[in-house]
Design a protein around this motif. Structure first.
Motif, PDB file in Angstrom:
ATOM      1  N   ASP A  31       0.825  -1.203   0.000  1.00 24.35           N
ATOM      2  CA  ASP A  31       0.000   0.000   0.000  1.00 24.35           C
ATOM      3  C   ASP A  31       0.863   1.258   0.000  1.00 24.35           C
ATOM      4  OD1 ASP A  31      -2.697   0.704  -0.192  1.00 24.35           O
ATOM      5  OD2 ASP A  31      -2.818   1.172   1.946  1.00 24.35           O
ATOM      6  N   ASP A  32       2.009   1.188   0.647  1.00 21.62           N
ATOM      7  CA  ASP A  32       2.917   2.331   0.719  1.00 21.62           C
ATOM      8  C   ASP A  32       3.594   2.541  -0.637  1.00 21.62           C
ATOM      9  OD1 ASP A  32       6.038   3.116   1.225  1.00 21.62           O
ATOM     10  OD2 ASP A  32       4.712   4.185   2.596  1.00 21.62           O
ATOM     11  N   PRO A  33       3.548   3.751  -1.206  1.00 22.02           N
ATOM     12  CA  PRO A  33       4.107   3.966  -2.545  1.00 22.02           C
ATOM     13  C   PRO A  33       5.587   3.612  -2.664  1.00 22.02           C
ATOM     14  CG  PRO A  33       2.703   5.803  -1.929  1.00 22.02           C
ATOM     15  CD  PRO A  33       2.847   4.943  -0.706  1.00 22.02           C
ATOM     16  N   GLN A  34       6.385   3.990  -1.666  1.00 21.17           N
ATOM     17  CA  GLN A  34       7.809   3.682  -1.739  1.00 21.17           C
ATOM     18  C   GLN A  34       8.056   2.180  -1.688  1.00 21.17           C
ATOM     19  OE1 GLN A  34      10.095   6.272  -2.107  1.00 21.17           O
ATOM     20  NE2 GLN A  34      11.548   4.657  -2.638  1.00 21.17           N
ATOM     21  N   LYS A  35       7.375   1.490  -0.787  1.00 21.46           N
ATOM     22  CA  LYS A  35       7.540   0.041  -0.678  1.00 21.46           C
ATOM     23  C   LYS A  35       7.079  -0.658  -1.950  1.00 21.46           C
ATOM     24  CE  LYS A  35       7.189  -0.208   4.371  1.00 21.46           C
ATOM     25  NZ  LYS A  35       6.388  -0.708   5.525  1.00 21.46           N
ATOM     26  N   ALA A  36       6.002  -0.158  -2.544  1.00 24.03           N
ATOM     27  CA  ALA A  36       5.513  -0.753  -3.789  1.00 24.03           C
ATOM     28  C   ALA A  36       6.548  -0.625  -4.895  1.00 24.03           C
ATOM     29  CB  ALA A  36       4.205  -0.073  -4.204  1.00 24.03           C
ATOM     30  N   LEU A  37       7.172   0.551  -5.006  1.00 16.24           N
ATOM     31  CA  LEU A  37       8.190   0.763  -6.034  1.00 16.24           C
ATOM     32  C   LEU A  37       9.403  -0.136  -5.811  1.00 16.24           C
ATOM     33  CD1 LEU A  37       8.057   4.646  -6.270  1.00 16.24           C
ATOM     34  CD2 LEU A  37       7.490   3.060  -8.099  1.00 16.24           C
ATOM     35  N   GLU A  38       9.798  -0.269  -4.570  1.00 18.36           N
ATOM     36  CA  GLU A  38      10.972  -1.077  -4.255  1.00 18.36           C
ATOM     37  C   GLU A  38      10.675  -2.568  -4.331  1.00 18.36           C
ATOM     38  OE1 GLU A  38      12.266   0.335  -0.472  1.00 18.36           O
ATOM     39  OE2 GLU A  38      12.860   2.314  -1.237  1.00 18.36           O
ATOM     40  N   VAL A  68       7.269   9.190  -5.325  1.00 18.94           N
ATOM     41  CA  VAL A  68       8.402   8.508  -4.681  1.00 18.94           C
ATOM     42  C   VAL A  68       8.700   9.271  -3.390  1.00 18.94           C
ATOM     43  CG1 VAL A  68      10.698   7.521  -5.052  1.00 18.94           C
ATOM     44  CG2 VAL A  68       9.243   8.052  -7.020  1.00 18.94           C
ATOM     45  N   PRO A  69       8.012   8.949  -2.292  1.00 18.17           N
ATOM     46  CA  PRO A  69       8.068   9.803  -1.108  1.00 18.17           C
ATOM     47  C   PRO A  69       9.336   9.711  -0.278  1.00 18.17           C
ATOM     48  CG  PRO A  69       6.612   7.938  -0.727  1.00 18.17           C
ATOM     49  CD  PRO A  69       6.998   7.885  -2.173  1.00 18.17           C
ATOM     50  N   SER A  70      10.073   8.586  -0.344  1.00 17.68           N
ATOM     51  CA  SER A  70      11.259   8.439   0.516  1.00 17.68           C
ATOM     52  C   SER A  70      12.334   7.583  -0.149  1.00 17.68           C
ATOM     53  CB  SER A  70      10.856   7.834   1.873  1.00 17.68           C
ATOM     54  OG  SER A  70      10.110   6.629   1.682  1.00 17.68           O
ATOM     55  N   PRO A  71      12.882   8.071  -1.263  1.00 12.89           N
ATOM     56  CA  PRO A  71      13.936   7.301  -1.938  1.00 12.89           C
ATOM     57  C   PRO A  71      15.202   7.229  -1.095  1.00 12.89           C
ATOM     58  CG  PRO A  71      13.784   9.500  -2.862  1.00 12.89           C
ATOM     59  CD  PRO A  71      12.621   9.348  -1.914  1.00 12.89           C
ATOM     60  N   LYS A  72      15.969   6.174  -1.304  1.00  8.70           N
ATOM     61  CA  LYS A  72      17.248   6.042  -0.591  1.00  8.70           C
ATOM     62  C   LYS A  72      18.285   7.001  -1.153  1.00  8.70           C
ATOM     63  CE  LYS A  72      16.734   1.195   0.876  1.00  8.70           C
ATOM     64  NZ  LYS A  72      15.392   0.921   0.312  1.00  8.70           N
TER      65      LYS A  72
END
Length: 282
Positions: A31-38, A68-72
């Motif tokens: 559900d979290d956008p960053q987790k989904a992308l990763e 992408v709310p919290s990229p590394k």
């Protein structure tokens, strides 16, 4: 395909409606956008292509946040348009000048830009942004687009006084809170097509201040992936701002810096349009 952050949740936009990926994937996609992308961009694309949608919400009814709310990692490229290098009185670089913006600078495509203080000299820089889809190391330019999830609009807002002090503090001068709005969509590479040839514009209070085209980049998107991945391992969800065309405020006569009450619009052909309202620091 258009991936969005809808009320803080990973979603796609189809014909003006928003569909949560966690719901249309049966809970498979985070559900979290960053987790989904990763997790798997490939799987996001597959689910979107399956076309089994219901329970969508009208796009206007949701708040769009940064896709992408919290990229590394956030990479910025300086002087990547010849006309911008010329207006800044700098030579065209032989290798990409790289800096970073800190993740706390990220905000949404329609959020407020907060001016740090009355004395701040905050400038606008409209930029094409790309997002990495899978681990990339020593990638050749000919294969680079296979490692890109898609493209977004971005603003590399910059506080010029701090940026130019103490031997040039690019990263910190460009990393105040709200200095990196992105979005409104992360548009997949197949929908965007060739990233060399996109019109990029920035308007302040309705006046066109920047108008360029990505074909004029010194280093194209594929070259940037090749260069960055030759140094560091790029990871899913990593973000890169690709540089800005001519027309920034600090070179104008007199200089044109942003002030509370200004409205900054950023638009890129085939990708979308952002609108950020400038407010005084709290």
């Amino acid at each position: 395909m258009r991936f969005v952050n809808a009320n803080g949740r990973a979603a796609i936009v189809v014909e003006g409606s928003v569909y949560l990926l966690s719901e249309i994937s049966g809970g498979e996609i985070a559900d979290d956008p960053q987790k989904a992308l990763e997790q798997s961009w490939e799987r996001i694309v597959e689910v979107a292509d399956e076309g089994s949608y219901d329970s969508g919400k009208v796009l206007e009814s949701v708040k769009l946040g940064p896709p992408v709310p919290s990229p590394k990692a956030i990479f910025g490229i300086g002087l990547n348009y010849k006309d911008h290098a010329a207006e800044a009185g700098m030579e065209v670089p032989q290798v990409p000048p790289v800096f970073t913006k800190f993740p706390t600078s990220i905000c949404g495509p329609f959020d407020e830009l907060i001016i740090p203080s009355r004395e701040s000299k905050v400038d606008y820089e409209a930029e094409l942004v790309f997002v990495i889809s899978r681990p990339a190391k020593n990638v050749m330019a000919s294969e680079a687009l296979e490692y890109i999830a898609g493209f977004m609009c971005g603003q590399d807002f910059s506080e010029r006084t701090l940026q130019m002090t103490a031997g040039r503090q690019f990263s910190i001068g460009k990393s105040f809170d709200t200095f990196f709005p992105m979005g409104p969509y992360l548009v997949s590479t197949d929908e965007v097509g060739d990233p060399a040839g996109l019109n990029v514009r920035c308007l302040v209070n309705g006046e066109v201040c920047q108008s360029g085209n990505t074909k004029d980049m010194v280093f194209g998107v594929a070259e940037l992936v090749e260069f960055l991945s030759s140094v560091v391992t790029l990871r899913p969800g990593d973000v890169c701002l690709t540089g800005t065309p001519a027309g920034v405020g600090f070179v104008k006569n007199p200089p044109r810096f942003l002030a509370p009450g200004d409205v900054v619009e950023t638009e890129i052909e085939r990708i979308g349009r952002m609108k950020n309202f400038v407010v005084a620091g709290y």
